[in-house]
Design a protein around this motif. Structure first.
Motif, short mmCIF file in Angstrom:
data_model
loop_
_atom_site.label_atom_id
_atom_site.label_comp_id
_atom_site.label_asym_id
_atom_site.label_seq_id
_atom_site.Cartn_x
_atom_site.Cartn_y
_atom_site.Cartn_z
N ASN A 268 -21.98 -69.77 34.05
CA ASN A 268 -21.48 -71.10 34.41
C ASN A 268 -20.52 -71.56 33.32
N LEU A 269 -19.27 -71.77 33.69
CA LEU A 269 -18.23 -72.11 32.71
C LEU A 269 -17.98 -73.62 32.70
N PRO A 270 -17.53 -74.15 31.56
CA PRO A 270 -17.34 -75.60 31.44
C PRO A 270 -16.01 -76.05 32.02
N ALA A 271 -15.88 -77.34 32.16
CA ALA A 271 -14.58 -77.97 32.45
C ALA A 271 -13.96 -78.30 31.11
N ILE A 272 -12.69 -77.99 30.94
CA ILE A 272 -12.00 -78.25 29.68
C ILE A 272 -10.75 -79.09 29.96
N TRP A 273 -10.18 -79.63 28.89
CA TRP A 273 -8.93 -80.37 29.03
C TRP A 273 -7.77 -79.41 28.78
N GLY A 274 -6.98 -79.16 29.80
CA GLY A 274 -5.88 -78.22 29.67
C GLY A 274 -5.02 -78.21 30.91
N ASN A 275 -4.26 -77.14 31.07
CA ASN A 275 -3.39 -76.97 32.23
C ASN A 275 -3.97 -75.85 33.09
N ARG A 276 -4.21 -76.14 34.36
CA ARG A 276 -4.89 -75.18 35.24
C ARG A 276 -4.12 -73.87 35.37
N THR A 277 -2.81 -73.95 35.55
CA THR A 277 -2.00 -72.74 35.71
C THR A 277 -2.04 -71.88 34.45
N GLN A 278 -1.94 -72.52 33.29
CA GLN A 278 -1.94 -71.76 32.04
C GLN A 278 -3.31 -71.14 31.77
N MET A 279 -4.39 -71.87 32.09
CA MET A 279 -5.71 -71.28 31.91
C MET A 279 -5.90 -70.08 32.84
N ALA A 280 -5.35 -70.16 34.03
CA ALA A 280 -5.41 -69.02 34.95
C ALA A 280 -4.65 -67.83 34.35
N GLN A 281 -3.53 -68.11 33.68
CA GLN A 281 -2.79 -67.04 33.01
C GLN A 281 -3.65 -66.35 31.96
N VAL A 282 -4.36 -67.15 31.17
CA VAL A 282 -5.19 -66.59 30.11
C VAL A 282 -6.25 -65.67 30.70
N PHE A 283 -7.03 -66.18 31.66
CA PHE A 283 -8.10 -65.37 32.25
C PHE A 283 -7.53 -64.16 32.99
N GLN A 284 -6.43 -64.34 33.69
CA GLN A 284 -5.88 -63.24 34.46
C GLN A 284 -5.38 -62.13 33.54
N ASN A 285 -4.73 -62.49 32.43
CA ASN A 285 -4.26 -61.48 31.49
C ASN A 285 -5.43 -60.73 30.85
N LEU A 286 -6.45 -61.47 30.42
CA LEU A 286 -7.58 -60.82 29.75
C LEU A 286 -8.37 -59.93 30.70
N ILE A 287 -8.61 -60.43 31.92
CA ILE A 287 -9.37 -59.64 32.90
C ILE A 287 -8.51 -58.49 33.43
N GLY A 288 -7.23 -58.76 33.65
CA GLY A 288 -6.33 -57.70 34.09
C GLY A 288 -6.25 -56.57 33.08
N ASN A 289 -6.22 -56.91 31.78
CA ASN A 289 -6.21 -55.87 30.75
C ASN A 289 -7.51 -55.08 30.74
N ALA A 290 -8.63 -55.78 30.97
CA ALA A 290 -9.93 -55.09 31.00
C ALA A 290 -9.97 -54.06 32.12
N ILE A 291 -9.34 -54.38 33.24
CA ILE A 291 -9.28 -53.43 34.36
C ILE A 291 -8.30 -52.30 34.04
N LYS A 292 -7.14 -52.66 33.48
CA LYS A 292 -6.11 -51.65 33.19
C LYS A 292 -6.58 -50.64 32.15
N PHE A 293 -7.14 -51.15 31.05
CA PHE A 293 -7.54 -50.27 29.95
C PHE A 293 -9.02 -49.89 30.07
N ARG A 294 -9.37 -49.36 31.23
CA ARG A 294 -10.75 -48.98 31.49
C ARG A 294 -11.00 -47.54 31.04
N GLY A 295 -12.28 -47.25 30.87
CA GLY A 295 -12.65 -45.89 30.49
C GLY A 295 -12.93 -45.05 31.72
N THR A 296 -13.82 -44.08 31.58
CA THR A 296 -14.14 -43.19 32.71
C THR A 296 -15.05 -43.87 33.72
N LYS A 297 -15.79 -44.88 33.28
CA LYS A 297 -16.69 -45.60 34.18
C LYS A 297 -15.96 -46.79 34.81
#
Length: 393
Positions: A268-297
């Motif tokens: 369960n994640l909190p509500a923060i004071w920020g910009n919705r689009t930019q926060m989506a960029q942060v999560f999308q980049n971090l999660i996208g990298n986790a998918i891209k730089f995956r191992g054998t599993k």
């Protein structure tokens, strides 16, 4: 000078002494002489003015430019602490030492809390020179700190202007380069389609290189434009539900998640004071990298947040290929890559954008990782963000 002010001459003594301009708030001439004698004895070459009221005090400040104020606590029509009020009103940083016949400890402490530098009892004037020296030294050190703070503030302003100019240049350059580059990419693609196989093998290869280079440059410019926009545009800030942002990111990355059999979960994640689009960029980049730089599993990604003092601490953990500790800072630099393009796509802009967004919110971002052991990207966001621009410029 008012009638209540008197100029006192000081005898010379053997050996050079530091000169001192003193202003005494005192109604007893004998006490004033005793105070000055204590300062003169093996200590200072004093020139002093003695006053008894506010008018004389204000005039002496203007004409005598004192380095120290020695004030009796109680005068018939005035007090030493009222002299402190005059100094503050004129924004003067002059140490004021209370010199009184009787001053209880409670009263003395209260006077120091209000801004008096120190106090000396009239039956203990032997310690007055040391108190004065200490007060002057503290004033000198305050002056040095003030100069250093002014220089630092000036450098910060210069750096902010320089960064703003660079961001504007990057935006204009990348924006204006798009059209001519689009023309190059379009015509090299046209050459490839129309003349492939009609010229010799070398010609086909050269056209392929030109077409590939133009397309890669287009992507680079688009990435540079996205990076410059983070600092150039003041985004609208509001309360952002990070749970809702995560669902948006899940939908955006649905194809990559499905193709890699990734498992994406979050607490369960909190509500923060920020910009919705930019926060989506942060999560999308971090999660996208986790998918891209995956191992054998198949990728396993977990997003978590917890309070850490006056900040929210977010963590994005994966089971990917990991990062060597010596590259933990380099990966956040724009266009820095740790792998060949033939191994992993991208231009090394995503983490730089994350860093810029997080720092504008007043937080910081870093990674904890070891090769082949997965990575945990962490970033902080202030618990109570600014309701104007959300953070630092």
């Amino acid at each position: 000078m008012s009638r209540s002010a008197a100029k006192l001459g000081i005898e010379s003594s053997i050996g050079p002494k530091p000169k001192l301009r003193a202003l005494l708030v005192e109604d007893n001439q004998l006490d004033a002489e005793l105070v000055l004698r204590a300062l003169r004895k093996d200590s200072f070459d004093v020139s002093a003015v003695v006053v008894q009221d506010e008018a004389g005090f204000s005039e002496a400040l203007r004409t005598h430019s004192p380095e120290i104020v020695l004030a009796d606590y109680n005068l018939p029509n005035w007090t030493g602490m009222e002299a402190l009020t005059v100094l503050r009103r004129q924004s003067l940083d002059i140490p004021i030492i209370l010199v009184s016949g009787a001053l209880g400890d409670v009263t003395a402490v209260e006077c120091i809390k209000q801004g008096a530098t120190d106090y000396v009892l009239k039956d203990g004037l032997a310690r007055l020179p040391e108190v004065v020296r200490r007060a002057l030294q503290e004033k000198y050190e305050r002056g040095l700190r003030h100069q250093a703070e002014e220089k630092l503030a000036k450098k910060v302003d210069e750096l902010a202007r320089s960064n703003a100019d660079l961001e504007q240049f990057a935006y204009v350059a990348s924006h204006d380069l798009q059209e001519p580059l689009r023309m190059v990419a379009a015509y090299t693609q046209l050459l490839s389609e129309r003349y492939k196989g009609k010229l010799d093998e070398s010609a086909d290869k050269f056209i392929g290189y030109a077409s590939e280079g133009a397309l890669r440059m287009q992507v680079l410019i688009q990435d540079l434009l996205a990076f410059s926009r983070v600092g150039r545009i003041d985004a609208d800030y509001a309360s952002v539900d990070c749970n809702a942002v995560m669902e948006e990111v899940r939908k955006s990355l649905a194809s990559a998640i499905q193709e890699s059999d990734a498992v994406l979960a979050h607490a369960n994640l909190p509500a923060i004071w920020g910009n919705r689009t930019q926060m989506a960029q942060v999560f999308q980049n971090l999660i996208g990298n986790a998918i891209k730089f995956r191992g054998t599993k198949p990728p396993e990604i977990f997003v978590h947040a917890e309070k850490a003092g006056q900040q929210w601490l977010f963590s994005v953990t994966d089971n990917g290929i990991g990062i060597a500790p010596e590259f933990a800072e380099n990966i956040f630099v724009v266009f820095q890559r740790l792998h060949l393009r033939t191994e992993y796509s991208g231009n090394g802009i995503g983490l730089a954008i994350c860093k810029k967004i997080v720092e504008r919110l007043g937080g910081k971002i870093w990674v904890e990782s070891q090769p082949a052991s997965g990575s945990t990207f962490k970033f902080t966001v202030p618990l109570n963000g600014s309701k104007q621009k959300g953070g630092q410029a």
